[in-house]
Enzyme design. Structure first.
Site, short mmCIF file in Angstrom:
data_model
loop_
_atom_site.label_atom_id
_atom_site.label_comp_id
_atom_site.label_asym_id
_atom_site.label_seq_id
_atom_site.Cartn_x
_atom_site.Cartn_y
_atom_site.Cartn_z
N ILE A 15 22.17 43.59 31.92
CA ILE A 15 22.45 44.99 32.29
C ILE A 15 23.80 45.45 31.77
CG2 ILE A 15 23.49 44.59 34.60
CD1 ILE A 15 20.96 47.33 33.58
N LYS A 92 23.85 46.93 41.75
CA LYS A 92 23.02 46.68 42.93
C LYS A 92 22.49 45.25 42.89
CE LYS A 92 19.11 46.60 40.53
NZ LYS A 92 18.03 45.66 40.54
N ASP A 170 14.68 42.59 43.95
CA ASP A 170 15.70 42.96 42.96
C ASP A 170 15.33 44.29 42.30
OD1 ASP A 170 18.13 42.24 41.20
OD2 ASP A 170 16.52 42.59 39.76
P1 NAP Z 1 21.91 38.37 33.77
O1 NAP Z 1 21.33 38.78 32.45
O2 NAP Z 1 21.57 37.02 34.31
O3 NAP Z 1 23.49 38.54 33.64
C1 NAP Z 1 24.41 38.10 34.58
C2 NAP Z 1 25.61 37.54 33.86
O4 NAP Z 1 26.64 37.22 34.79
C3 NAP Z 1 25.27 36.24 33.09
O5 NAP Z 1 25.78 36.33 31.78
C4 NAP Z 1 26.00 35.20 33.93
O6 NAP Z 1 26.41 34.10 33.15
C5 NAP Z 1 27.21 35.96 34.41
N1 NAP Z 1 27.87 35.33 35.54
C6 NAP Z 1 27.34 34.58 36.54
N2 NAP Z 1 28.30 34.20 37.40
C7 NAP Z 1 29.46 34.71 36.94
C8 NAP Z 1 30.82 34.67 37.38
N3 NAP Z 1 31.15 34.01 38.51
N4 NAP Z 1 31.76 35.28 36.63
C9 NAP Z 1 31.44 35.92 35.50
N5 NAP Z 1 30.17 36.00 35.02
C10 NAP Z 1 29.20 35.41 35.74
O7 NAP Z 1 21.51 39.41 34.89
P2 NAP Z 1 21.32 41.00 34.76
O8 NAP Z 1 19.89 41.31 34.52
O9 NAP Z 1 22.32 41.55 33.84
O10 NAP Z 1 21.60 41.44 36.25
C11 NAP Z 1 22.89 41.36 36.81
C12 NAP Z 1 22.93 42.24 38.04
O11 NAP Z 1 22.64 43.58 37.64
C13 NAP Z 1 21.89 41.86 39.09
O12 NAP Z 1 22.41 42.01 40.38
C14 NAP Z 1 20.77 42.86 38.87
O13 NAP Z 1 20.10 43.18 40.07
C15 NAP Z 1 21.54 44.07 38.39
N6 NAP Z 1 20.74 44.94 37.52
C16 NAP Z 1 19.94 44.44 36.55
C17 NAP Z 1 19.12 45.29 35.80
C18 NAP Z 1 18.23 44.81 34.69
O14 NAP Z 1 17.39 45.59 34.22
N7 NAP Z 1 18.36 43.58 34.20
C19 NAP Z 1 19.15 46.66 36.06
C20 NAP Z 1 20.05 47.14 36.98
C21 NAP Z 1 20.82 46.28 37.73
P3 NAP Z 1 25.50 32.74 33.19
O15 NAP Z 1 24.13 33.16 32.74
O16 NAP Z 1 26.23 31.87 32.26
O17 NAP Z 1 25.53 32.29 34.61
#
Ligand code: NAP
Length: 309
Positions: A15, A92, A170
């Site tokens: 995201i 979120k 989620d």
């Molecule tokens: P994601 O692709 O798994 O990205 C999360 C990132 O955060 C990963 O690169 C992860 O690294 C990193 N991370 C984990 N722990 C950390 C820490 N302590 N310090 C710094 N970086 C850290 O997940 P995402 O889809 O972007 O979603 C992230 C959040 O945004 C979620 O809460 C989700 O609900 C929300 N969101 C997502 C979407 C969507 O469409 N994907 C839309 C709106 C909102 P590692 O993988 O190395 O652990």
């Protein structure tokens, strides 16, 4: 025009790259000061760190952070940012639990730091028009159908299936964020039922009954929809029926062809954050997270087949 706010993105995954970077780079109100990710790469030409601590110690100036990590680590990062005097935008869900969020809000209040629960779906193109149409009408009944493929949209995101990851809630919490924005009365969860894969801690499918005023709203959330996405919220009122589809990007009244508008969801969200920063105010609404927590408290749980990407 005032100089832009320096903002750092913490958690540089899907995201952050898909939405936060383009919204920040496209805004005159923000400058991307840094990125932080525990393992992954950053962007060419932008300082990149392995932790918020490392960023704080680096001397790189930041006014605000956007916390885009998985939810399980969000609270700890937000507390650290607030302690450093940074304004905080929370993807979120804004915290792991309502109690954790309340503590965060109190902390931000005491520190005088703006806190923003960025319920992005509330900024979807047709949500504002839906809210305006509903004004003065009484909602009699409703339906939410929020179905998508976890395999398509969330491959490799193991955190979704671990405690605190919310599973199908989620995406489902996006529907609840729109619903709580639209309805004037508080929303209450009166029943919930979950299907939880035997190798996961969180549900892959859920149904709920919600009540708001005299209206009963049936909710169907599913992460195994392989025939395209269904992101629909329908409200029947004493003055007609409203259907928001495509996650709030399209609006149909009484079955008429759906209206839509240009997608400016994250651009509008960041414009709102800039307003909050200008005014030194918070916009910190825990309501959607509270509904999810209540659903988890009273859920009837059925086992489901193990889930693999
Ligand atoms: P994601 O692709 O798994 O990205 C999360 C990132 O955060 C990963 O690169 C992860 O690294 C990193 N991370 C984990 N722990 C950390 C820490 N302590 N310090 C710094 N970086 C850290 O997940 P995402 O889809 O972007 O979603 C992230 C959040 O945004 C979620 O809460 C989700 O609900 C929300 N969101 C997502 C979407 C969507 O469409 N994907 C839309 C709106 C909102 P590692 O993988 O190395 O652990």
């Amino acid at each position: 025009m005032a100089s832009p706010f320096d903002i750092a993105i913490i958690g540089f995954g899907k995201i952050a790259r898909d939405q936060h970077v383009p919204a920040i780079l496209g805004s005159e109100r923000f400058a991307l000061a840094a990125t932080v990710d525990s393992h992954g790469p950053g962007l060419d030409g932008v300082p990149h760190f392995r932790s918020l601590q490392a960023l704080l110690e680096s001397g790189v100036k930041a006014d605000a952070v956007a916390v885009c990590t998985p939810p399980q680590v969000r609270g700890q990062i937000a507390r650290q940012a607030i302690a450093a005097g940074l304004a905080v935008l929370l993807e979120k869900p804004p915290a792991e639990t309502p109690g954790g969020f309340a503590a965060l809000k109190a902390l931000a209040g005491r520190a005088g730091v703006p806190l923003f629960t960025a319920w992005h779906s509330r900024f979807a193109a047709m949500v504002g028009e839906a809210k305006a149409w509903l004004a003065g009408k009484t909602v009699i009944a409703g339906r939410i159908s929020w179905r998508e493929s976890a395999r398509k949209w969330h491959p490799g995101q193991r955190w979704l299936w671990e405690a605190g990851g919310l599973g199908v809630f989620d995406p489902g919490i996006n529907a609840l964020s729109i619903l709580t924005e639209l309805l004037p009365d508080p929303v209450v969860v009166t029943s919930s039922a979950f299907e939880v894969p035997s190798n996961c801690a969180t549900p892959i499918a859920a149904t709920m009954t919600l009540e708001s005023g005299d209206a009963v709203i049936a909710v169907d959330l599913n992460f195994l929809e392989e025939h395209g996405e269904v992101w629909e919220l329908e409200l029947t009122t004493d003055g007609g029926t409203l259907l928001l589809s495509r996650g709030g990007a399209a609006l149909s009244i009484d079955g008429a062809p759906a209206k839509t508008a240009l997608d400016t969801e994250y651009a509008t969200l960041y414009a709102h954050f800039a307003d909050l920063l200008d005014r030194g105010e918070s916009d910190a609404d825990p309501a959607p997270l509270g509904l999810v927590a209540d659903a988890f408290l009273i859920a009837e749980i059925s086992p489901a087949e193990p889930y693999h990407d």
